[in-house]
Enzyme design. Structure first.
Site, PDB file in Angstrom:
ATOM      1  N   GLU A 146     -31.336 -27.317  34.272  1.00 12.75           N
ATOM      2  CA  GLU A 146     -29.880 -27.856  32.522  1.00 12.75           C
ATOM      3  C   GLU A 146     -30.387 -28.494  31.510  1.00 12.75           C
ATOM      4  O   GLU A 146     -30.701 -29.794  31.988  1.00 12.75           O
ATOM      5  CB  GLU A 146     -28.401 -27.775  33.545  1.00 12.75           C
ATOM      6  CG  GLU A 146     -27.645 -27.862  32.421  1.00 12.75           C
ATOM      7  CD  GLU A 146     -26.134 -28.165  32.732  1.00 12.75           C
ATOM      8  OE1 GLU A 146     -25.141 -28.299  32.361  1.00 12.75           O
ATOM      9  OE2 GLU A 146     -25.982 -29.114  34.044  1.00 12.75           O
ATOM     10  N   GLU A 240     -16.893 -24.254  32.545  1.00 12.44           N
ATOM     11  CA  GLU A 240     -17.316 -25.606  33.313  1.00 12.44           C
ATOM     12  C   GLU A 240     -16.084 -26.720  31.871  1.00 12.44           C
ATOM     13  O   GLU A 240     -15.781 -26.341  30.981  1.00 12.44           O
ATOM     14  CB  GLU A 240     -18.289 -26.026  32.803  1.00 12.44           C
ATOM     15  CG  GLU A 240     -18.500 -28.154  33.030  1.00 12.44           C
ATOM     16  CD  GLU A 240     -20.196 -28.476  33.510  1.00 12.44           C
ATOM     17  OE1 GLU A 240     -21.091 -28.472  34.211  1.00 12.44           O
ATOM     18  OE2 GLU A 240     -20.655 -28.176  32.371  1.00 12.44           O
TER      19      GLU A 240
END
Length: 289
Positions: A146, A240
């Site tokens: 990420e 998210e």
């Protein structure tokens, strides 16, 4: 393509009650998968998770951020080795749950560094990830790194940095993980990084600029979803968002959740599911123009 939600949208604890609630609510909101953060791998009940996922017919992925004691870039070889062992354990957990991906900040500690990454630290991380990628491939799991903002790592802040690092890792079972929240901070735009990553983009997080309701902030979702369509992206797309109404105090502090933009997880999640699917449906129509 599977559309999912991060479990921290629903709960900050992953005992039986918390895990059951997160999985049930993710399914209720209309998602295909749940991303489960492995904040405490040693205490996580993988058998319970596997049973609940099967009961609710929900796919799963897992994520985490390394700490100072498990930092793969650490000059202390014992710390780097501890990180590799923990990530190996996480792979076994993902496999036991029937998951397909392990992602997140799995290449360095998730923290504000006070100096640039060293060449030795990069090499240490790349070498460990190469080994972990081989084990992951044996288990049918894909690794994605990420890209996060400068306040959460000193190694991968942009998509291009991640692509260069993938060349150092040198394993086909590792890809780039882009997150619109972090891209909105670090990238020049939200279109080019997706095209640059192309077939090396393996995982996507969808988050608003202020971590709240999608479409109420400054993220250029139109460009981002158009770019996904241009590269025929078919991997996980996971919503998210964080609120101290849900996550615990320590995690709120680490993530900088100083104000809450939502209270109702169910409403937030249902809105996100509709928002993401609507944007994807819209860009699919461009092929007919």
């Amino acid at each position: 393509m599977q559309i999912g939600a991060h479990a921290l949208v629903f709960t900050g604890s992953f005992d039986e009650m918390g895990l059951t609630h997160a999985i049930r609510e993710t399914k209720k909101a209309g998602f295909d998968l749940i991303e489960i953060p492995l904040m405490d791998p040693a205490g996580f009940d993988r058998k319970l998770a596997a049973r609940l996922l099967q009961d609710y017919d929900l796919a799963s992925t897992a994520s985490l951020g390394l700490s100072e004691s498990t930092d793969l870039t650490s000059p202390d070889s014992a710390v780097a080795a501890a990180g590799e062992r923990m990530l190996t354990d996480c792979l076994e957990i993902v496999h036991a749950m029937g998951g397909t991906h392990l992602c997140g900040v799995i290449y360095s500690a998730m923290k504000k560094y006070m100096e640039p990454a060293s060449a030795a630290g990069r090499a240490s991380s790349a070498s460990a990830l190469n080994r972990l990628a081989g084990r992951a491939a044996d288990l049918g799991i894909h690794l994605s790194l990420e890209v996060v903002n400068r306040y959460e790592t000193n190694l991968l802040n942009t998509g291009r940095q991640a692509l260069a690092f993938l060349d150092e890792v040198d394993h086909p079972n590792v890809s780039v993980h882009l997150d619109t929240y972090h891209m909105n901070i670090e990238e020049s735009d939200l279109f080019s990084p997706v095209l640059d990553a192309a077939d090396r983009l393996g995982y996507v997080h969808i988050g608003e600029s202020h971590r709240g309701y999608l479409g109420s902030g400054t993220v250029d979702f139109d460009s981002f979803f158009r770019a996904l369509a241009r590269i025929d992206y078919d991997g996980p797309v996971v919503f998210e968002s964080f609120s101290s109404a849900v996550v615990n105090e320590d995690l709120s502090r680490m993530l900088g959740i100083w104000r809450n933009l939502w209270q109702d997880s169910g409403d937030l999640a249902a809105h996100a599911n509709t928002f993401i699917r609507g944007r994807l449906h819209g860009v699919e129509s461009i092929a007919r123009h």
